[in-house]
Design a protein around this motif. Sequence first.
Motif, PDB file in Angstrom:
ATOM      1  N   ALA A  53       8.248  12.324 -69.328  1.00 24.44           N
ATOM      2  CA  ALA A  53       7.600  12.119 -70.855  1.00 24.44           C
ATOM      3  C   ALA A  53       8.660  11.286 -71.627  1.00 24.44           C
ATOM      4  CB  ALA A  53       7.396  13.455 -71.507  1.00 24.44           C
ATOM      5  N   LYS A  54      10.012  11.851 -71.359  1.00 20.00           N
ATOM      6  CA  LYS A  54      10.815  11.051 -72.016  1.00 20.00           C
ATOM      7  C   LYS A  54      11.029   9.590 -71.858  1.00 20.00           C
ATOM      8  CE  LYS A  54      14.787  10.672 -74.584  1.00 20.00           C
ATOM      9  NZ  LYS A  54      14.763   9.355 -75.328  1.00 20.00           N
ATOM     10  N   LEU A  55      10.995   9.433 -70.526  1.00 25.95           N
ATOM     11  CA  LEU A  55      11.146   8.038 -69.910  1.00 25.95           C
ATOM     12  C   LEU A  55       9.735   7.194 -70.567  1.00 25.95           C
ATOM     13  CD1 LEU A  55      12.395   8.722 -66.394  1.00 25.95           C
ATOM     14  CD2 LEU A  55      13.691   7.608 -68.225  1.00 25.95           C
ATOM     15  N   GLU A  56       8.624   7.786 -70.446  1.00 20.57           N
ATOM     16  CA  GLU A  56       7.442   7.037 -70.933  1.00 20.57           C
ATOM     17  C   GLU A  56       7.754   6.963 -72.468  1.00 20.57           C
ATOM     18  OE1 GLU A  56       2.710   7.210 -69.758  1.00 20.57           O
ATOM     19  OE2 GLU A  56       3.857   9.122 -70.252  1.00 20.57           O
ATOM     20  N   ASP A  57       8.302   7.590 -73.108  1.00 20.88           N
ATOM     21  CA  ASP A  57       8.159   7.676 -74.746  1.00 20.88           C
ATOM     22  C   ASP A  57       9.295   6.039 -74.859  1.00 20.88           C
ATOM     23  OD1 ASP A  57       6.693   9.652 -75.243  1.00 20.88           O
ATOM     24  OD2 ASP A  57       8.223  11.148 -75.819  1.00 20.88           O
ATOM     25  N   ASP A  58      10.416   6.224 -73.887  1.00 13.16           N
ATOM     26  CA  ASP A  58      11.278   5.062 -74.249  1.00 13.16           C
ATOM     27  C   ASP A  58      10.737   3.812 -73.572  1.00 13.16           C
ATOM     28  OD1 ASP A  58      12.877   6.623 -75.275  1.00 13.16           O
ATOM     29  OD2 ASP A  58      14.295   7.372 -73.579  1.00 13.16           O
ATOM     30  N   GLY A  59       9.696   3.735 -72.963  1.00 14.86           N
ATOM     31  CA  GLY A  59       8.737   2.698 -72.370  1.00 14.86           C
ATOM     32  C   GLY A  59       9.383   2.256 -70.947  1.00 14.86           C
ATOM     33  N   LEU A  60      10.330   2.894 -70.383  1.00 11.98           N
ATOM     34  CA  LEU A  60      10.770   2.791 -69.181  1.00 11.98           C
ATOM     35  C   LEU A  60       9.845   2.876 -68.050  1.00 11.98           C
ATOM     36  CD1 LEU A  60      14.103   4.078 -69.709  1.00 11.98           C
ATOM     37  CD2 LEU A  60      13.316   1.998 -70.302  1.00 11.98           C
ATOM     38  N   ILE A  61       8.885   3.736 -68.012  1.00 10.97           N
ATOM     39  CA  ILE A  61       7.711   4.024 -67.124  1.00 10.97           C
ATOM     40  C   ILE A  61       6.444   4.089 -67.794  1.00 10.97           C
ATOM     41  CG2 ILE A  61       9.458   5.433 -65.451  1.00 10.97           C
ATOM     42  CD1 ILE A  61       7.816   7.896 -66.488  1.00 10.97           C
ATOM     43  N   ARG A  62       5.445   4.262 -66.793  1.00 12.60           N
ATOM     44  CA  ARG A  62       4.027   4.366 -67.530  1.00 12.60           C
ATOM     45  C   ARG A  62       3.608   5.260 -66.429  1.00 12.60           C
ATOM     46  NH1 ARG A  62      -1.143   2.012 -66.596  1.00 12.60           N
ATOM     47  NH2 ARG A  62      -0.654   0.855 -64.817  1.00 12.60           N
TER      48      ARG A  62
END
Length: 168
Positions: A79-88
């Motif tokens: 969730a954090k990585l997705e919020d930062d745009g690093l994963i989808r």
Amino acid sequence: MAEVVWLDDGQQRTWRTFLAAVHLLDASLDRQLRRDSGLPHTYYQALAMLSEAPERSLTMTELARLLRSSPSRLSHAAAKLEDDGLIRRFRRPGDRRTTFVELTEKGERVLEAAAPGHVAEVRRVLFDVLEPEQVGQLRAIAEAMLGVLDPEGAEPRYTDPGGTRTRN
């Protein structure tokens, strides 16, 4: 009940030294990554695993297994990585039960920027202090431990860039 065979003084010292080294190694890598790239070590590892996967994508279950993480812990990190745009994260048509996670272009750039400092720290705290024969011994020790801890080879091992899984 079987009689306990206690560790002798040398074994006890080795055991405690090993535990301290593993703990301090992880802490050192985490500190360096947070300082230089703002990524905790676990997030860096997730990005690295995705970067090595075919199409830079894995199921959440596969990624959790590679990271030896619980699904709930990985969900929080994702969730954090997705919020930062690093994963989808996404689901594929026809497979609504499985969640996939994919490294984004931004995630790849962040990983590429973080990698040199991470590798330098791994070298500094591990490989630079060992003689070449000790590196081979360390690998043999780790492989022997894995042989006992995971005799069936069920847990993920190192995968070379060509995709060949190392079992031992």
